[in-house]
Motif scaffolding. Structure first.
Motif, short mmCIF file in Angstrom:
data_model
loop_
_atom_site.label_atom_id
_atom_site.label_comp_id
_atom_site.label_asym_id
_atom_site.label_seq_id
_atom_site.Cartn_x
_atom_site.Cartn_y
_atom_site.Cartn_z
N SER A 29 0.82 -1.21 0.00
CA SER A 29 0.00 0.00 0.00
C SER A 29 0.85 1.25 0.00
CB SER A 29 -0.92 -0.01 1.23
OG SER A 29 -1.70 -1.17 1.27
N VAL A 30 1.84 1.30 0.90
CA VAL A 30 2.70 2.48 0.99
C VAL A 30 3.52 2.66 -0.28
CG1 VAL A 30 4.71 3.40 2.20
CG2 VAL A 30 2.78 2.50 3.51
N THR A 31 3.98 1.55 -0.85
CA THR A 31 4.73 1.63 -2.10
C THR A 31 3.90 2.23 -3.21
OG1 THR A 31 5.99 -0.32 -1.44
CG2 THR A 31 6.09 0.31 -3.74
N ASN A 32 2.62 1.90 -3.26
CA ASN A 32 1.74 2.46 -4.28
C ASN A 32 1.42 3.92 -4.01
OD1 ASN A 32 0.44 0.36 -6.39
ND2 ASN A 32 0.92 -0.71 -4.49
N PHE B 94 15.52 -0.84 -5.92
CA PHE B 94 14.31 -1.23 -6.63
C PHE B 94 14.01 -2.72 -6.48
CE2 PHE B 94 16.04 2.46 -8.91
CZ PHE B 94 14.97 3.34 -8.77
N GLY B 95 14.62 -3.36 -5.51
CA GLY B 95 14.36 -4.78 -5.28
C GLY B 95 13.41 -4.99 -4.13
N TRP B 96 13.20 -6.25 -3.81
CA TRP B 96 12.34 -6.57 -2.69
C TRP B 96 13.06 -6.33 -1.37
CZ3 TRP B 96 10.61 -11.96 -4.88
CH2 TRP B 96 9.52 -11.77 -5.74
N SER B 97 12.29 -5.87 -0.41
CA SER B 97 12.81 -5.82 0.95
C SER B 97 12.79 -7.22 1.54
CB SER B 97 11.95 -4.88 1.81
OG SER B 97 10.64 -5.43 1.96
N ALA B 98 13.40 -7.37 2.73
CA ALA B 98 13.41 -8.68 3.38
C ALA B 98 12.00 -9.16 3.67
CB ALA B 98 14.23 -8.61 4.66
N ASN B 99 11.11 -8.24 4.09
CA ASN B 99 9.74 -8.63 4.40
C ASN B 99 9.00 -9.06 3.14
OD1 ASN B 99 7.38 -8.57 6.36
ND2 ASN B 99 6.64 -7.15 4.79
N MET B 100 9.19 -8.33 2.04
CA MET B 100 8.50 -8.70 0.80
C MET B 100 9.03 -10.02 0.26
SD MET B 100 6.16 -8.03 -1.31
CE MET B 100 5.73 -6.42 -0.67
N ASP C 64 9.25 -22.13 -4.01
CA ASP C 64 9.86 -22.16 -5.34
C ASP C 64 10.11 -20.74 -5.80
OD1 ASP C 64 10.77 -22.74 -7.83
OD2 ASP C 64 8.81 -23.28 -8.66
N MET C 65 11.33 -20.27 -5.63
CA MET C 65 11.66 -18.88 -5.97
C MET C 65 12.30 -18.76 -7.35
SD MET C 65 10.69 -17.02 -3.42
CE MET C 65 11.60 -15.51 -3.65
N SER C 66 12.33 -19.85 -8.10
CA SER C 66 13.02 -19.80 -9.40
C SER C 66 12.34 -18.82 -10.35
CB SER C 66 13.04 -21.20 -10.02
OG SER C 66 11.72 -21.70 -10.17
N SER C 67 11.02 -18.72 -10.26
CA SER C 67 10.31 -17.81 -11.15
C SER C 67 10.35 -16.37 -10.66
CB SER C 67 8.84 -18.25 -11.29
OG SER C 67 8.20 -18.25 -10.02
N LEU C 68 10.85 -16.15 -9.44
CA LEU C 68 10.87 -14.81 -8.86
C LEU C 68 12.28 -14.30 -8.63
CD1 LEU C 68 8.09 -15.44 -6.17
CD2 LEU C 68 7.78 -14.50 -8.45
N ASP C 69 13.27 -14.98 -9.17
CA ASP C 69 14.65 -14.58 -8.94
C ASP C 69 14.98 -13.22 -9.52
OD1 ASP C 69 15.41 -16.69 -7.42
OD2 ASP C 69 16.18 -17.90 -9.09
N PHE C 70 14.23 -12.80 -10.55
CA PHE C 70 14.55 -11.51 -11.16
C PHE C 70 14.26 -10.35 -10.22
CE2 PHE C 70 10.10 -12.19 -11.93
CZ PHE C 70 9.53 -10.94 -11.87
N MET C 71 13.37 -10.57 -9.20
CA MET C 71 13.10 -9.52 -8.22
C MET C 71 13.98 -9.65 -6.98
SD MET C 71 10.99 -7.30 -9.25
CE MET C 71 10.62 -6.50 -7.70
N ARG C 72 14.66 -10.78 -6.84
CA ARG C 72 15.55 -10.95 -5.68
C ARG C 72 16.92 -10.37 -6.03
NH1 ARG C 72 15.95 -16.88 -3.88
NH2 ARG C 72 17.00 -15.90 -2.12
N SER C 73 16.98 -9.09 -6.06
CA SER C 73 18.23 -8.43 -6.45
C SER C 73 19.30 -8.69 -5.39
CB SER C 73 18.00 -6.93 -6.59
OG SER C 73 17.51 -6.40 -5.38
N ARG C 74 20.56 -8.60 -5.81
CA ARG C 74 21.66 -8.81 -4.86
C ARG C 74 21.69 -7.70 -3.82
NH1 ARG C 74 27.02 -9.59 -8.20
NH2 ARG C 74 26.14 -7.81 -9.33
N LYS C 75 22.05 -8.10 -2.62
CA LYS C 75 22.01 -7.19 -1.47
C LYS C 75 23.29 -6.36 -1.38
CE LYS C 75 18.38 -9.70 -0.50
NZ LYS C 75 18.60 -10.76 -1.50
N VAL C 76 23.19 -5.31 -0.58
CA VAL C 76 24.34 -4.44 -0.28
C VAL C 76 24.73 -4.69 1.17
CG1 VAL C 76 25.19 -2.09 -0.12
CG2 VAL C 76 23.62 -2.73 -1.97
N PHE C 77 26.01 -5.03 1.38
CA PHE C 77 26.52 -5.33 2.72
C PHE C 77 27.15 -4.06 3.27
CE2 PHE C 77 29.68 -7.69 5.52
CZ PHE C 77 28.72 -8.06 6.45
#
Length: 810
Positions: free
Chosen positions: A603-606, A676-682, A693-706
């Motif tokens: 909701s907040v994102t929208n 522009f990626g998913w947060s940990a909660n999302m 099965d996250m194989s179809s959603l890997d494009f939104m699982r962007s690499r994290k910043v440490f």
């Protein structure tokens, strides 16, 4: 109506020498082309192919006669209302009209378009057969409306005529329904023009004449007498007869048509028992499968559902009863003293019996509350209407009564229920009742009048601009409905905003508990109304002490140097409060919204922004707290740049990069999501929805910043290890454990929890060995050594137990 007039009854009675008698029992009425009697009535005669007057029982009910029931002296006559509704019952011995004197019927062919229209109506247009009664009652109401309007300039039209009303009588044994109105009626030529052609009905011509004379705005809300709605009678009827008398004509004419026929007939009515002073009588001869509509209870139910708010009284012929005391003989056995014989004596005793009779009953007694001035309607009346209309037992949280004028005119009353019954996934509800000129159309909508996220709002909408024969397809394409929808949505938001501004905060807390998810859904589906939805949202925050706050309250607490609205999404309040991302914001006393509901983050994102302030997720990269010191950052990057590269090389593709953090104060490191990626909660929510099965959603699982905290001793130690011995296995192992621990504290799920737990156990063993190594030597078991076998006996050593102080025991 539904019977001869007073004048015709008297004439028939005089001609036949009829006499009046008591009306006890079930009354039987002869009305129009149908006869109504009890199931025990004798067979009916047939005249000209139609049911005639019963041969053994000829009673004529006049609904226009004097109010008192002849021949009855019980309490019922005192209770009945005086007026035209309670008529005398007469016995008529009028002879049947000789069929040879009846003028021959003239045969007419339907207009070609009418044949196609009737086929369309019967087989395609109406999905619910019940609407036939709604259409015919509406036509009768229009005829009455037209008469009332014309009588203003020509009072003679109402002379010697009955009151303006509609009466419906049924014969369930023969499957006949008769609908009579005392409206304007039609002449022979009007019958030919109206019932054989399309768009040439009497009311349509009347409206056209009004428009040409520039008087359309006076009282012209007429649907169209015998327009398309008339042919809906053939939905349930094999044959329809229309007997009509116009004040402009001295003769009464009968129109007869059959289903699946290309022609109809018109003849003059000569039977004195079927004459009416003015108006129209429709007689429907129902099909075999549709005779259930001829039950009095069924007709009454349909009238209450569809025509409850028609502006003229509608009476239905109903069976009633009243109780009375009657004397009965009861034998009693008695035996006198000294007498062996038993004698039976008869004593009088009274008992209560129910006597049945038939009479007219007003069916649409409820007046439309939305036509009244809102200033004259009390809150109790609004609540009572709400409970009765929607079968509720609790008062609504709020109501809104309004009228819109201009491009589209309609009246409406909306309510917010106090209890939730519908689920957010229910697309169809029956919460909005649509009326057209006070005639009920439908309550089965799929987003035409209200969007799905406002489907919990209940109310009535009465429009004068929609056609009566409205269908879902018309609603979807109608420009009028689109305008109505915008205004209804706006009024609904005003009503909800009124609850939020109420002095009683509990009212809105209850509303939010029931319908908060609906409004969050509105953030996703209705971008146009974001400005109306946003003030109604409620969230937990770092300063709210577990109380929900609004975005306006958040604005009041904002620091002057604060640029954005900060939030963090988590699975619980506890997780959100202890997240490492909050450390620097808490130091600056910046309030952070806690989004703990699964719908909050979306909701907040929208929404994106509120009052020109952006929503910023503090768990994502590039967080700007407004306190950047470029010189200090440059120095830190020079000092720890090599360490960042070393950590990145060790982690490889697990992270996008390693940066110096500006959001940490006590934690050594944190793992943040890409912008522009998913947060940990999302990511957690999507993982649950995809069942792992996250194989179809890997494009939104962007690499994290440490991100690392250069002020923490662990990072300082790693910095020293990087400079002195970058290949030290222990240092590299520490980097792995630090990264995977940061994943957990940041809300992410490790890819291999077992591997992480093994590393932690190993590190704990090393730490414990170094700290408690000396003590551990004594605890090590003595290695077993082989010793030569001795033949000498072994003596057992007896050990005396030492006394133990009781105070030292646990």
């Amino acid at each position: 109506m539904l019977g001869a007039s007073r004048r015709s009854v008297c004439a028939a009675a005089a001609a036949a020498g009829s006499h009046r008698r008591a009306a006890a029992g079930v009354a039987s009425a002869v009305s129009g082309n149908s006869s109504f009697s009890s199931s025990s009535a004798p067979p009916r005669s047939v005249i000209n192919g139609e049911p005639g007057v019963p041969q053994l029982q000829k009673r004529l009910l006049s609904v226009l006669a004097a109010p008192k029931l002849a021949g009855t002296d019980n309490a019922l006559s005192l209770k009945l209302k005086e007026g035209s509704l309670v008529g005398r019952r007469y016995e008529s011995s009028a002879a049947a009209v000789d069929s040879s004197d009846t003028p021959p019927a003239e045969k007419y062919e339907y207009q070609a378009e009418v044949n196609r229209l009737m086929d369309l109506i019967v087989h395609s247009l109406y999905s619910n057969k019940e609407v036939f009664l709604r259409e015919l009652v509406s036509n009768a109401s229009d005829a009455l409306d037209k008469l009332r309007y014309l009588s203003v300039t020509d009072p003679d039209l109402l002379k010697d005529g009955p009151e303006l009303d509609i009466r419906i009588q049924t014969d369930k044994d023969n499957g006949i329904i008769t609908i009579t109105d005392s409206g304007i009626g039609m002449t022979k030529q009007e019958l030919v023009d109206s019932l054989g052609t399309i768009a040439s009905s009497g009311t349509a011509k009347f409206l056209k004449a009004l428009k040409e004379s520039q008087e359309a705005g006076v009282d012209s809300n007429l649907i169209g007498q015998f327009g398309v709605g008339f042919y809906s009678a053939f939905l349930v009827s094999d044959k329809v007869a229309v007997s009509t008398k116009s004040p402009k004509s001295d003769k009464q004419y009968v129109w007869e048509g059959k289903a699946e026929s290309s022609s109809y007939t018109i003849r003059e009515e000569t039977d004195p028992e079927k004459l009416i002073p003015r108006g129209t009588r429709l007689t429907l001869y129902l099909k075999r499968d549709d005779k259930g509509f001829a039950h009095p209870e069924k007709v009454q139910k349909l009238v209450k559902n569809y025509s409850q708010f028609v502006s003229f009284p509608i009476y239905t012929w109903q069976e009633k009863g009243f109780t009375k005391e009657v004397e009965v003989d009861e034998p009693v056995e008695a035996k006198k003293e000294g007498d062996d014989e038993t004698k039976t004596e008869v004593k009088k005793k009274t008992k209560t019996v129910v006597e049945k009779y038939w009479d007219w009953e007003l069916t649409n007694e409820t007046q439309p509350i939305w036509l009244r001035n809102p200033k004259e309607v009390s809150t109790e009346e609004y609540n009572e209407f709400y409970k009765k209309t929607f079968n509720e037992y609790m008062d609504p949280l709020a109501s809104s009564h309004f009228t819109t004028e201009g491009e589209v005119e309609f009246r409406s009353i909306l309510y917010v229920p106090a209890t939730k019954k519908e689920d957010i996934t229910d697309r169809k509800t029956k919460n909005i009742r649509l009326y057209v000129k006070r005639v009920f159309i439908s309550d089965d909508f799929d987003g035409e009048l209200f969007p799905r996220y406002l489907s919990f709002v209940k109310g009535v909408v009465d429009s004068n601009d929609l056609p009566l024969n409205v269908s879902r397809e018309i609603l979807q394409e109608s420009r009028i409905v689109r305008i109505m929808r915008k205004r209804l949505v706006r009024k609904a938001f005003d009503m909800i905003l009124g609850i939020s501004c109420s002095e009683n905060r509990d009212d809105y807390d209850r509303f939010w508990e029931n319908y908060g998810k609906f409004l969050k859904l509105g953030c996703m589906e209705d971008k146009e109304n974001h400005k109306r939805i946003a003030p109604l949202l409620r969230f937990f925050s770092s300063h709210s002490n577990e109380e929900l706050i609004s975005l306006d309250e958040y604005f009041e607490n904002m620091k002057p140097e604060q640029k954005d609205i900060y939030y963090i999404a988590a699975d619980s309040l506890s997780s959100a409060k202890h997240a490492p991302f909050l450390e620097k914001l808490n130091e600056k006393e910046f309030e952070v919204l806690f989004l703990v509901d699964p719908m909050d983050e979306v909701s907040v994102t929208n929404l994106n922004s509120y009052k020109d302030k952006r929503f910023v997720d503090i768990s994502k990269e590039d967080l700007d707290l407004g306190d950047k010191n470029e010189e200090r950052e440059k120095e830190i990057k020079q000092e720890y740049g090599q360490t960042c590269d070393w950590i990145k090389k060790r982690l490889g593709d697990k992270v996008a990069r390693v940066d110096i953090s500006n959001r940490l104060s006590s934690s050594p490191c944190v793992l943040v999501a890409a912008k522009f990626g998913w947060s940990a909660n999302m990511e957690r929510l999507m993982r649950a929805q995809s069942m792992g099965d996250m194989s179809s959603l890997d494009f939104m699982r962007s690499r994290k910043v440490f991100e690392i905290n250069p002020e923490h001793e662990i990072i300082r130690g790693l910095n020293a290890a990087c400079r002195t011995n970058p290949d030290d296995p222990e240092a590299l192992k520490a980097v792995d454990i630090l990264f995977e621990t940061a994943m957990i504290s940041s809300g992410f799920t490790p890819d291999n929890p077992a591997e992480l737990s093994g590393k932690i156990y190993e590190m704990m063993s090393t730490a414990m060995a170094s700290k408690w190594g000396s003590q551990a030597q004594f605890a090590e078991p003595i290695p077993h050594q082989a010793s030569p076998v001795s033949n000498e006996p072994i003596e057992a050593e007896v050990v005396e137990p030492e006394p133990v102080d009781a105070n030292q025991q646990k």
